[in-house]
Design an enzyme around this catalytic site. Structure first.
Site, PDB file in Angstrom:
ATOM      1  CG  PHE A  57      -2.006   1.057   1.117  1.00 57.59           C
ATOM      2  CD1 PHE A  57      -3.227   0.765   0.537  1.00 57.59           C
ATOM      3  CD2 PHE A  57      -1.785   2.351   1.576  1.00 57.59           C
ATOM      4  CE1 PHE A  57      -4.216   1.740   0.405  1.00 57.59           C
ATOM      5  CE2 PHE A  57      -2.766   3.330   1.454  1.00 57.59           C
ATOM      6  CZ  PHE A  57      -3.985   3.024   0.873  1.00 57.59           C
ATOM      7  CG  ASP A  82       5.533   3.809   1.652  1.00 60.41           C
ATOM      8  OD1 ASP A  82       5.542   4.490   2.688  1.00 60.41           O
ATOM      9  OD2 ASP A  82       4.554   3.741   0.891  1.00 60.41           O
ATOM     10  CE  LYS A 133      -0.350   5.481   7.373  1.00 57.32           C
ATOM     11  NZ  LYS A 133      -1.787   5.442   7.512  1.00 57.32           N
TER      12      LYS A 133
HETATM   13  N1  PLP Z   1       2.396   4.346   2.303  1.00 51.41           N
HETATM   14  C1  PLP Z   1       2.053   3.506   3.284  1.00 51.41           C
HETATM   15  C2  PLP Z   1       3.002   2.418   3.669  1.00 51.41           C
HETATM   16  C3  PLP Z   1       0.834   3.646   3.943  1.00 51.41           C
HETATM   17  O1  PLP Z   1       0.502   2.798   4.920  1.00 51.41           O
HETATM   18  C4  PLP Z   1      -0.034   4.693   3.551  1.00 51.41           C
HETATM   19  C5  PLP Z   1      -1.327   4.865   4.203  1.00 51.41           C
HETATM   20  O2  PLP Z   1      -1.829   4.035   4.903  1.00 51.41           O
HETATM   21  C6  PLP Z   1       0.368   5.540   2.514  1.00 51.41           C
HETATM   22  C7  PLP Z   1       1.601   5.345   1.911  1.00 51.41           C
HETATM   23  C8  PLP Z   1      -0.508   6.671   2.080  1.00 51.41           C
HETATM   24  O3  PLP Z   1      -0.494   7.659   3.052  1.00 51.41           O
HETATM   25  P1  PLP Z   1      -1.607   8.786   3.076  1.00 51.41           P
HETATM   26  O4  PLP Z   1      -2.890   8.139   3.463  1.00 51.41           O
HETATM   27  O5  PLP Z   1      -1.109   9.782   4.090  1.00 51.41           O
HETATM   28  O6  PLP Z   1      -1.664   9.368   1.709  1.00 51.41           O
END
Ligand code: PLP
Length: 434
Positions: free
Chosen positions: A161, A246, A275
């Site tokens: 994700f 990520d 986050k």
């Molecule tokens: N990357 C990861 C690993 C995530 O868990 C998330 C969201 O859950 C995102 C990117 C996307 O983040 P955002 O919801 O702040 O756009």
């Protein structure tokens, strides 16, 4: 309409019992009308009819005066808990002086945050593109990787994700969220997570980057086999491919190290954060990269911009959040408390395999895999009944995440675990009677 203004519900002094319940009904109806009808239905179905009102540490109180133990941390945002006083103070100080940048004069909080990120992130990471969300950080990483390498393809993992805007969505490994939207950003291949051979086979001379989560969060807390990330790092170096890690979910101490890639001493070329970076007070995202990658900005300083990215308020929050993480040893706290939680929850799984088929994780990022999505839903409802908040995984609704704030006091953690135990036992009892 919204009838919760007024201070009578604050501070736990007779916190708004009574009228709050009827108001919650109206608010939920309006949520369905004006925000998201499907989610309003889902909230009702789960028994989530409380209106959040105030929070402190790992506790949240709703407008009717019910207190919950927050073990979902707003999807790994609240590593420092609700309203950490150091972060709140830093934001207040900035708010009273200069909340928004002129974007013409140099902005000290932005520079200070970027310098701190350079110091605490692994390897040779040095420069930061600052934004507000995880998906924006990923978009920046994808653009920079393509530009730096002159290649176009990206390899990502099935189940991963990375966000839901059009670029990051192409990397997100869940076809469900891509339905009806294709063609997205082209040239993204998905390989099974944790499979080094599949990764080696997927890399081509046209691959710009590999993007991975060190532990997959929304897939339901999937920890890769030992050596996997190190192996991917080696493959990337051999093939001239940039490694994007990520850590939007795993960063800021959540898994027991400040960044999860540090468990295996892996050094990415680009690291995405969001986050918890905002300390649970403001939205902040960052894409941190090596000097070579950011030399792209030498030639084109306006290569990638976002108006409010790196704004003084957000940067003050993030800087305070990182300092708290280090000074209060939040990674150490996550490691110790996570071990305890994994022991208790693992034992619970052994006692109730008909409810929980797996318990796994690292630090305070723990996945509870229910036998079916229906059992997961029933468990979530029982937990809400017992005033414990967990969050489901976006890519797999059978898996709930136990991910409390890292600052949760030991006695509150024990209380939360006892309530999870009671909820699991109740679901097992109901399942037996069916
Ligand atoms: N990357 C990861 C690993 C995530 O868990 C998330 C969201 O859950 C995102 C990117 C996307 O983040 P955002 O919801 O702040 O756009």
């Amino acid at each position: 309409m919204l009838a919760f203004a007024g201070g009578d519900r604050l501070g736990g002094s007779g916190a708004g019992a009574g009228s709050g319940v009827a108001d919650a009904e109206t608010l939920l109806e309006d949520y369905g009308t004006y925000v998201n009808p499907g989610l309003a239905r889902l909230f009702r179905f789960m028994g989530l009819t409380g209106v959040e009102w105030e929070g402190e540490g790992a506790l949240v109180r709703d407008a009717a005066g019910n207190t919950y133990i927050d073990c979902g941390s707003g999807y790994a945002v609240l590593n420092l808990g609700h309203r950490h006083p150091r972060v709140v103070a830093a934001v207040r100080e900035q708010l009273d002086r200069l909340p928004v940048s002129t974007r013409v004069l140099v902005n000290a909080p932005q520079v200070e945050l970027a310098e701190l990120l350079a110091r605490v992130t692994p390897g040779r990471l040095r420069c930061s593109f600052l934004c507000h969300s995880g998906t924006e950080a990923v978009e920046a990483a994808l653009k920079l990787a393509r530009l730096r390498t002159g290649r176009t393809r990206v390899v990502a993992a099935a189940g991963g994700f990375h966000g839901k805007t059009m670029g990051s969505l192409a990397a997100t490994g869940n076809p469900h969220y891509r339905r009806g939207l294709e063609p997205l950003l082209g040239g993204v291949d998905h390989v099974p997570y944790g499979d080094l051979e599949a990764m080696a086979a997927a890399l081509t001379p046209d691959t710009a980057a590999v993007i991975l989560e060190p532990i997959q969060g929304e897939a339901g807390v999937v920890v890769p086999p030992p050596g996997y990330l190190k192996g991917v790092e080696r493959l990337c170096r051999e093939r001239g491919v940039l490694l994007v890690l990520d850590e939007v979910q795993t960063g800021m101490g959540r898994t027991g190290r400040l960044f999860a890639c540090q468990h295996e001493e892996v050094e990415p070329d680009l690291l995405t954060l969001a986050k918890a970076l905002g300390g649970g007070v403001l939205p902040v995202g960052a894409c941190v990269g090596t000097p070579e990658i950011f030399s792209l900005f030498d030639e084109e300083p306006l290569l990638h911009t976002v108006t409010m990215g790196g704004n003084p308020l957000a940067c003050a929050a993030a800087r305070a959040a990182i300092q708290v993480c280090l000074e209060e040893d939040l990674p150490g706290q996550a490691a110790r408390k996570g071990e305890r939680a994994l022991t208790v929850l693992g034992e619970l799984r052994r006692r109730h395999p008909e409810v929980l088929t797996d318990v796994r994780g690292r630090g305070l990022l723990i996945g509870l895999e229910a036998a079916t999505p229906g059992v997961g839903g029933a468990l979530l409802a029982e937990l809400i009944e017992r005033r414990v908040l967990l969050v489901p995984s976006l890519n797999n609704f059978a898996i709930l995440r136990f991910a409390p704030p890292l600052v949760i006091p030991d006695d509150l953690l024990e209380e939360a675990l006892a309530r999870v135990e009671a909820a699991v036992a109740r679901v097992a009892e109901v399942a037996r009677d069916l």
